[in-house]
Design a protein around this motif. Structure first.
Motif, PDB file in Angstrom:
ATOM      1  N   UNK A 251     -10.667  11.830   4.537  1.00  9.28           N
ATOM      2  CA  UNK A 251     -10.415  12.600   5.371  1.00  9.28           C
ATOM      3  C   UNK A 251      -9.825  13.047   6.798  1.00  9.28           C
ATOM      4  N   UNK A 252      -8.842  13.318   7.328  1.00 12.54           N
ATOM      5  CA  UNK A 252      -7.965  12.707   9.155  1.00 12.54           C
ATOM      6  C   UNK A 252      -7.342  13.194   9.349  1.00 12.54           C
TER       7      UNK A 252
ATOM      8  N   UNK B 238       0.666  -1.406   0.381  1.00 11.88           N
ATOM      9  CA  UNK B 238       0.237  -0.337   0.205  1.00 11.88           C
ATOM     10  C   UNK B 238       0.788   1.219   0.399  1.00 11.88           C
ATOM     11  N   UNK B 239       0.461   2.189  -0.366  1.00 10.49           N
ATOM     12  CA  UNK B 239       1.092   3.246  -0.452  1.00 10.49           C
ATOM     13  C   UNK B 239      -0.278   4.696  -0.203  1.00 10.49           C
ATOM     14  N   UNK B 240       0.317   5.146   1.034  1.00 13.19           N
ATOM     15  CA  UNK B 240       0.110   6.886   1.858  1.00 13.19           C
ATOM     16  C   UNK B 240       0.549   8.043   1.874  1.00 13.19           C
ATOM     17  N   UNK B 241      -0.410   8.785   1.099  1.00 12.33           N
ATOM     18  CA  UNK B 241      -0.240   9.850   1.213  1.00 12.33           C
ATOM     19  C   UNK B 241      -0.722  11.149   1.820  1.00 12.33           C
ATOM     20  N   UNK B 242       0.164  11.755   2.423  1.00 11.51           N
ATOM     21  CA  UNK B 242      -0.373  13.487   2.406  1.00 11.51           C
ATOM     22  C   UNK B 242      -0.678  14.090   1.613  1.00 11.51           C
TER      23      UNK B 242
ATOM     24  N   UNK C  58      -6.448  16.160   4.270  1.00 11.23           N
ATOM     25  CA  UNK C  58      -6.864  14.710   3.192  1.00 11.23           C
ATOM     26  C   UNK C  58      -5.092  14.271   2.694  1.00 11.23           C
ATOM     27  N   UNK C  59      -5.589  12.907   3.079  1.00 14.23           N
ATOM     28  CA  UNK C  59      -4.878  11.327   2.781  1.00 14.23           C
ATOM     29  C   UNK C  59      -5.569  10.592   1.610  1.00 14.23           C
TER      30      UNK C  59
ATOM     31  N   UNK D 213       0.414  17.357   2.457  1.00  8.33           N
ATOM     32  CA  UNK D 213       1.163  18.643   2.945  1.00  8.33           C
ATOM     33  C   UNK D 213       2.764  18.139   1.708  1.00  8.33           C
ATOM     34  N   UNK D 214       2.028  17.007   0.855  1.00  7.22           N
ATOM     35  CA  UNK D 214       2.689  16.513  -0.301  1.00  7.22           C
ATOM     36  C   UNK D 214       3.957  15.564  -0.101  1.00  7.22           C
ATOM     37  N   UNK D 215       3.319  14.289   1.045  1.00  7.31           N
ATOM     38  CA  UNK D 215       4.499  13.374   1.801  1.00  7.31           C
ATOM     39  C   UNK D 215       4.004  12.566   1.573  1.00  7.31           C
ATOM     40  N   UNK D 216       4.656  11.945   1.508  1.00 14.99           N
ATOM     41  CA  UNK D 216       4.056  10.225   2.179  1.00 14.99           C
ATOM     42  C   UNK D 216       4.450   9.724   3.428  1.00 14.99           C
ATOM     43  N   UNK D 217       3.374   8.768   3.696  1.00 13.01           N
ATOM     44  CA  UNK D 217       3.377   8.378   5.325  1.00 13.01           C
ATOM     45  C   UNK D 217       3.499   7.063   4.862  1.00 13.01           C
ATOM     46  N   UNK D 218       5.027   6.545   6.309  1.00 15.87           N
ATOM     47  CA  UNK D 218       4.411   5.130   6.371  1.00 15.87           C
ATOM     48  C   UNK D 218       4.380   4.498   7.405  1.00 15.87           C
TER      49      UNK D 218
END
Length: 133
Positions: free
Chosen positions: A113-114, A54-58, A95-96, A61-66
């Motif tokens: 949205x979190x 999976x990939x999670x992107x904020x 927004x995620x 703020x234009x950044x990845x979440x791991x």
């Protein structure tokens, strides 16, 4: 009569001034529970879908979440946001974008949205159950 009118206006102002922002204020006392927002992914028959990654992107703020979210994914549940992120997102809503892959092919893309207050994360919008066709 004038006193009743002033009292009524005061009550209305007090009632409508209590909004979502005040509900999320921190009093400095947090529970010790660990919160996580998970998404259940199933196929058309209702069986769990196992994603290879999976990939999670904020998006905000234009950044990845791991979160290393595929560790316990055999049951079709995927964590998309958890309390480990409170220090980074304290008092913020974002927004995620959640993407799911099988054999390096994108099979799922969903926006959420979190947010986080000073203690815990919370879910604002986006489906917590996704059925793939």
């Amino acid at each position: 009569m004038l006193h009743r009118f002033i009292l009524l206006v005061g009550i209305l102002l007090f009632t409508f001034s209590c909004g979502k922002e005040e509900e999320r204020e921190c009093n400095g006392i947090c529970t010790e529970e660990f919160r996580s927002i998970s998404v259940k992914v199933t196929n058309a028959e209702g069986n769990p879908v196992v994603l290879d990654s999976i990939a999670l992107r904020d998006i905000t703020n234009n950044r990845e979440i791991d979160l290393n979210s595929t560790e316990n994914a055999g049951n079709g549940f995927y964590s998309i946001f958890n309390d480990n992120l409170v220090p980074e997102y304290k008092n913020e809503e974002i927004n995620l974008l959640f993407k799911g892959f099988q054999e390096e092919n994108l099979i799922l893309e969903q926006e959420y949205k979190v947010g986080a207050d000073c203690c815990h994360i919370y879910h604002v919008s986006g489906p917590l159950k996704i059925q793939l066709d």
